[in-house]
Design a protein around this motif. Sequence first.
Motif, PDB file in Angstrom:
ATOM      1  N   ASP A  10       0.837  -1.211   0.000  1.00  0.00           N
ATOM      2  CA  ASP A  10       0.000   0.000   0.000  1.00  0.00           C
ATOM      3  C   ASP A  10       0.869   1.257   0.000  1.00  0.00           C
ATOM      4  N   ASN A  25      -3.545   1.268 -13.454  1.00  0.00           N
ATOM      5  CA  ASN A  25      -3.394   0.271 -12.397  1.00  0.00           C
ATOM      6  C   ASN A  25      -2.441  -0.841 -12.826  1.00  0.00           C
ATOM      7  N   LYS A  37      -5.877  -5.903 -10.834  1.00  0.00           N
ATOM      8  CA  LYS A  37      -7.046  -6.017  -9.959  1.00  0.00           C
ATOM      9  C   LYS A  37      -6.689  -5.755  -8.500  1.00  0.00           C
ATOM     10  N   GLU A  40      -6.157  -2.045  -8.108  1.00  0.00           N
ATOM     11  CA  GLU A  40      -7.477  -1.396  -8.150  1.00  0.00           C
ATOM     12  C   GLU A  40      -8.192  -1.548  -6.805  1.00  0.00           C
ATOM     13  N   TYR A  41      -8.168  -2.751  -6.243  1.00  0.00           N
ATOM     14  CA  TYR A  41      -8.816  -3.030  -4.960  1.00  0.00           C
ATOM     15  C   TYR A  41      -8.178  -2.200  -3.841  1.00  0.00           C
ATOM     16  N   ARG A  42      -6.856  -2.191  -3.802  1.00  0.00           N
ATOM     17  CA  ARG A  42      -6.151  -1.468  -2.746  1.00  0.00           C
ATOM     18  C   ARG A  42      -6.397   0.038  -2.839  1.00  0.00           C
ATOM     19  N   ILE A  43      -6.369   0.594  -4.045  1.00  0.00           N
ATOM     20  CA  ILE A  43      -6.620   2.030  -4.217  1.00  0.00           C
ATOM     21  C   ILE A  43      -8.051   2.363  -3.798  1.00  0.00           C
ATOM     22  N   LYS A  44      -8.999   1.555  -4.209  1.00  0.00           N
ATOM     23  CA  LYS A  44     -10.402   1.779  -3.840  1.00  0.00           C
ATOM     24  C   LYS A  44     -10.563   1.742  -2.318  1.00  0.00           C
ATOM     25  N   LYS A  45      -9.914   0.786  -1.689  1.00  0.00           N
ATOM     26  CA  LYS A  45      -9.971   0.662  -0.233  1.00  0.00           C
ATOM     27  C   LYS A  45      -9.386   1.914   0.434  1.00  0.00           C
ATOM     28  N   GLU A  47      -9.198   4.885  -0.872  1.00  0.00           N
ATOM     29  CA  GLU A  47     -10.129   5.993  -1.128  1.00  0.00           C
ATOM     30  C   GLU A  47     -11.293   5.925  -0.142  1.00  0.00           C
ATOM     31  N   ASP A  48     -11.844   4.725   0.071  1.00  0.00           N
ATOM     32  CA  ASP A  48     -12.954   4.559   1.020  1.00  0.00           C
ATOM     33  C   ASP A  48     -12.559   4.939   2.443  1.00  0.00           C
ATOM     34  N   LYS A  50     -10.438   7.170   3.153  1.00  0.00           N
ATOM     35  CA  LYS A  50     -10.016   8.579   3.078  1.00  0.00           C
ATOM     36  C   LYS A  50      -8.504   8.752   3.247  1.00  0.00           C
TER      37      LYS A  50
END
Length: 141
Positions: A10, A25, A37, A40-45, A47-48, A50
């Motif tokens: 991360d 990605n 993938k 993408e998952y780690r970046i989304k996490k 972002e969620d 913050k």
Amino acid sequence: MEPIKLDIKDKKILSIIDMNARLSNSQVGKLVGLSRKSVEYRIKKMEDLKVIKRYFCKLNYVNLGYSIYKMFIRLVNIDPNLEQEIEDFSKTNNQFYWFHKYRGRFDFGIGTVVKTIQEYKEFQSTFLERFSVNIAEKSVS
């Protein structure tokens, strides 16, 4: 609130997208050793959570034909509203780029972005005309 724990992958992803958020990605994955993938998952996490709030564009003004001038100021006879007055004056100028308060030799710095040195001299002249009685020292770079 408990601090968010990030693993080394991360942290590497954050470092890479901090330097160039436009990488795909897949490109980030190659640099980190993860699949598209997974990145993408780690970046989304992040972002969620913050950890990543937004992405922004940082312009290279020099490549666009502009020059950046920085003026550092040390004040005397400081009125309680003087710093705010100076900051407001600077921010209303078209050439304004940044304003930063310091502790040490100088009290603050003002950055300007201009096409010509004449534009900067006009800004500096107007600034000094208004605030010269409160300026003990200035340095321009």
